[in-house]
Design a protein around this motif. Structure first.
Motif, PDB file in Angstrom:
ATOM      1  N   UNK A  24       0.873  -1.171   0.000  1.00 16.98           N
ATOM      2  CA  UNK A  24       0.000   0.000   0.000  1.00 16.98           C
ATOM      3  C   UNK A  24       0.906   1.216   0.000  1.00 16.98           C
ATOM      4  N   UNK A  25       0.978   1.911  -1.123  1.00 13.82           N
ATOM      5  CA  UNK A  25       1.910   3.025  -1.227  1.00 13.82           C
ATOM      6  C   UNK A  25       3.328   2.498  -1.136  1.00 13.82           C
ATOM      7  N   UNK A  26       4.112   3.057  -0.220  1.00 11.15           N
ATOM      8  CA  UNK A  26       5.499   2.632  -0.049  1.00 11.15           C
ATOM      9  C   UNK A  26       5.643   1.587   1.061  1.00 11.15           C
ATOM     10  N   UNK A  27       4.541   1.212   1.674  1.00 12.66           N
ATOM     11  CA  UNK A  27       4.563   0.251   2.779  1.00 12.66           C
ATOM     12  C   UNK A  27       4.160  -1.132   2.281  1.00 12.66           C
ATOM     13  N   UNK A  28       4.941  -2.133   2.679  1.00  3.00           N
ATOM     14  CA  UNK A  28       4.659  -3.518   2.306  1.00  3.00           C
ATOM     15  C   UNK A  28       4.471  -4.318   3.583  1.00  3.00           C
ATOM     16  N   UNK A  29       3.329  -4.973   3.695  1.00  2.59           N
ATOM     17  CA  UNK A  29       3.007  -5.815   4.844  1.00  2.59           C
ATOM     18  C   UNK A  29       3.332  -7.259   4.474  1.00  2.59           C
ATOM     19  N   UNK A  30       4.325  -7.825   5.161  1.00  2.00           N
ATOM     20  CA  UNK A  30       4.817  -9.165   4.862  1.00  2.00           C
ATOM     21  C   UNK A  30       4.101 -10.191   5.722  1.00  2.00           C
ATOM     22  N   UNK A  31       3.464 -11.155   5.098  1.00  2.00           N
ATOM     23  CA  UNK A  31       2.805 -12.227   5.841  1.00  2.00           C
ATOM     24  C   UNK A  31       3.832 -13.106   6.529  1.00  2.00           C
ATOM     25  N   UNK A  32       3.385 -13.825   7.527  1.00  2.00           N
ATOM     26  CA  UNK A  32       4.263 -14.721   8.263  1.00  2.00           C
ATOM     27  C   UNK A  32       4.859 -15.793   7.374  1.00  2.00           C
ATOM     28  N   UNK A  33       6.124 -16.062   7.601  1.00  2.00           N
ATOM     29  CA  UNK A  33       6.828 -17.119   6.880  1.00  2.00           C
ATOM     30  C   UNK A  33       7.336 -18.137   7.894  1.00  2.00           C
TER      31      UNK A  33
END
Length: 128
Positions: A24-33
């Motif tokens: 979203x915009x410059x922010x990336x939300x990384x899901x759990x790995x």
């Protein structure tokens, strides 16, 4: 603001109703790995060190697919089924990250998917 779904075959495919990451915009939300081998979709769990390395390799692949790297992660959450492995997490993380390090939380949990001992998720901010 629009959102972009991030997907790469260099990290495990989602094993549920989620995306590997969302930008979203410059922010990336990384899901759990967890320590799934992306090609075989089997756990890499011979040692806790190997498991932590695979988790960080998976996160790194998702970061790259989103146009960044682990160096762009500003917040990292670490979930452990045994908090005695926390010093090992710190040691292995130095193979993947350099100062300044992201903000971080370490959370003890009763269980993780597929019998994993460690899971990590995070937030990455990309440069303009």
């Amino acid at each position: 603001m629009s959102k972009t779904i991030i997907q790469t075959d260099r990290a495990p495919q989602a094993i549920g109703t989620y995306s590997q990451a969302v930008r979203c915009g410059q922010t990336v939300y990384l899901s759990g790995q967890i320590a799934l081998d992306p090609q075989k979709m089997t756990m890499v769990d011979e040692t806790i060190e190997a498991e932590i390395r695979q988790v960080l390799q998976n996160l790194s692949a998702v970061c790259a697919a989103a146009g960044g790297s682990l160096a762009d992660v500003v917040k990292l959450q670490v979930y452990l089924t045994d908090l005695s492995h926390f010093s090992t997490v710190n040691a292995v993380m130095t193979e993947f990250l350099q100062a300044p390090y992201p903000a971080r939380a370490a959370i003890g949990v009763a269980a993780l998917p597929r019998g994993a001992r460690v899971e990590m998720d995070g937030v990455m901010v990309l440069a303009d």
